[in-house]
Scaffold this active site. Structure first.
Site, mmCIF file in Angstrom:
data_model
loop_
_atom_site.group_PDB
_atom_site.id
_atom_site.type_symbol
_atom_site.label_atom_id
_atom_site.label_comp_id
_atom_site.label_asym_id
_atom_site.label_seq_id
_atom_site.Cartn_x
_atom_site.Cartn_y
_atom_site.Cartn_z
ATOM 1 N N SER A 148 0.819 -1.215 0.000
ATOM 2 C CA SER A 148 0.000 0.000 0.000
ATOM 3 C C SER A 148 0.851 1.262 0.000
ATOM 4 O O SER A 148 2.016 1.259 0.417
ATOM 5 C CB SER A 148 -0.918 0.014 1.226
HETATM 6 N N1 SAM Z 1 -1.017 -4.856 3.900
HETATM 7 C C1 SAM Z 1 -0.261 -5.139 2.720
HETATM 8 C C2 SAM Z 1 1.144 -4.625 2.784
HETATM 9 O O1 SAM Z 1 1.511 -3.977 3.761
HETATM 10 O O2 SAM Z 1 1.890 -4.916 1.847
HETATM 11 C C3 SAM Z 1 -0.923 -4.655 1.448
HETATM 12 C C4 SAM Z 1 -2.033 -5.496 1.097
HETATM 13 S S1 SAM Z 1 -2.513 -5.576 -0.570
HETATM 14 C C5 SAM Z 1 -3.049 -3.939 -0.912
HETATM 15 C C6 SAM Z 1 -3.999 -6.517 -0.288
HETATM 16 C C7 SAM Z 1 -3.748 -7.940 0.108
HETATM 17 O O3 SAM Z 1 -4.986 -8.515 0.515
HETATM 18 C C8 SAM Z 1 -3.224 -8.809 -1.024
HETATM 19 O O4 SAM Z 1 -2.028 -9.422 -0.654
HETATM 20 C C9 SAM Z 1 -4.331 -9.822 -1.235
HETATM 21 O O5 SAM Z 1 -3.883 -11.079 -1.664
HETATM 22 C C10 SAM Z 1 -4.969 -9.864 0.136
HETATM 23 N N2 SAM Z 1 -6.330 -10.377 0.196
HETATM 24 C C11 SAM Z 1 -7.369 -10.160 -0.658
HETATM 25 N N3 SAM Z 1 -8.465 -10.827 -0.238
HETATM 26 C C12 SAM Z 1 -8.116 -11.473 0.923
HETATM 27 C C13 SAM Z 1 -8.805 -12.307 1.835
HETATM 28 N N4 SAM Z 1 -10.091 -12.651 1.696
HETATM 29 N N5 SAM Z 1 -8.131 -12.784 2.911
HETATM 30 C C14 SAM Z 1 -6.824 -12.466 3.098
HETATM 31 N N6 SAM Z 1 -6.123 -11.681 2.262
HETATM 32 C C15 SAM Z 1 -6.756 -11.181 1.193
#
Ligand code: SAM
Length: 216
Positions: free
Chosen positions: A61
């Protein structure tokens, strides 16, 4: 040679200019090395205030989003925090500096594994991880003082509200798949009080109480 320390100082100035005030949050962003959470070929851009690709069509992010969402949690140091969407592990590492224990859920096992290796290498030992569908929360360790969802949800999953303590805070981007509104949920006498904090753009939260993968 990139001067990462100087680049971090410049990022802090940017975040302050954009309205981040919490000193503990700013100090933590100054301390945590974002360049260690992204692929080596992207490191020159580590301290730009922008999201960056981390593989598997996912992103780390934007630092401003990390700072803003973290600030909204009002962490004091003793909290148990659930993060949905581990991704690179950067947000979890920031939380780990600011609270007692972080529980983080990621649906893509390769990303979870890379994040685990980063935590180990950096000696961060108050993060517990699992691979799974974070729209269901993590029942085993509930209730949580705070929950942070780092992917865009169509609506606020009830299961997450249920896993929050009374008085607890949750931040979650919700709305259409391509653009969302950052919601702050404060649980008061069992009821969620929801405020809209502003616009944001996240990759979709996919799962049983999130988007179905084919939906637009
Ligand atoms: N917090 C992260 C970082 O610091 O790098 C950024 C996260 S990225 C914007 C969103 C993440 O949410 C992705 O890695 C994606 O695979 C995950 N994601 C999407 N749906 C999800 C779910 N139902 N459960 C867990 N993770 C999920």
């Amino acid at each position: 040679m990139i001067n990462y320390q100087l680049a971090r100082e410049e990022l802090i100035e940017t975040l302050q200019r954009k309205g981040i005030k919490d000193k503990r949050v700013l100090d933590t962003i100054r301390e945590v090395k974002r360049h260690l959470f992204i692929p080596p070929n992207m490191r020159g851009r580590a301290y730009e205030d922008s999201p960056l690709p981390i593989g598997k069509a996912q992103t780390i992010s934007q630092p401003y989003m990390v700072a803003w969402m973290t600030e909204l949690l009002h962490l004091k140091g003793k909290e148990k925090v659930l993060e949905i969407g581990t991704g690179s592990g950067y947000q979890a590492a920031i939380l780990a500096h600011l609270c007692a224990k972080v529980f983080t859920v990621e649906r893509i096992s390769e990303l979870a594994k890379e994040a685990r290796e980063r935590f180990e290498k950096q000696g961060i030992d108050n993060i517990v991880q699992k691979v799974g569908d974070g729209t269901l929360g993590w029942r085993e360790f509930e209730p949580y003082d705070c929950i942070i969802v780092t992917a865009g949800a169509p609506s606020i999953p009830n299961k997450l509200i249920n896993q929050l303590i009374d008085g607890g805070r949750m931040v979650i981007p919700t709305g259409p798949r391509r653009i969302q509104d950052l919601k702050l949920v404060v649980k008061h006498k069992g009821e969620p009080l929801i405020t809209s904090e502003g616009g944001c753009i996240f990759v979709p939260l996919l799962g049983s109480d999130g988007w179905k993968s084919q939906e637009k």
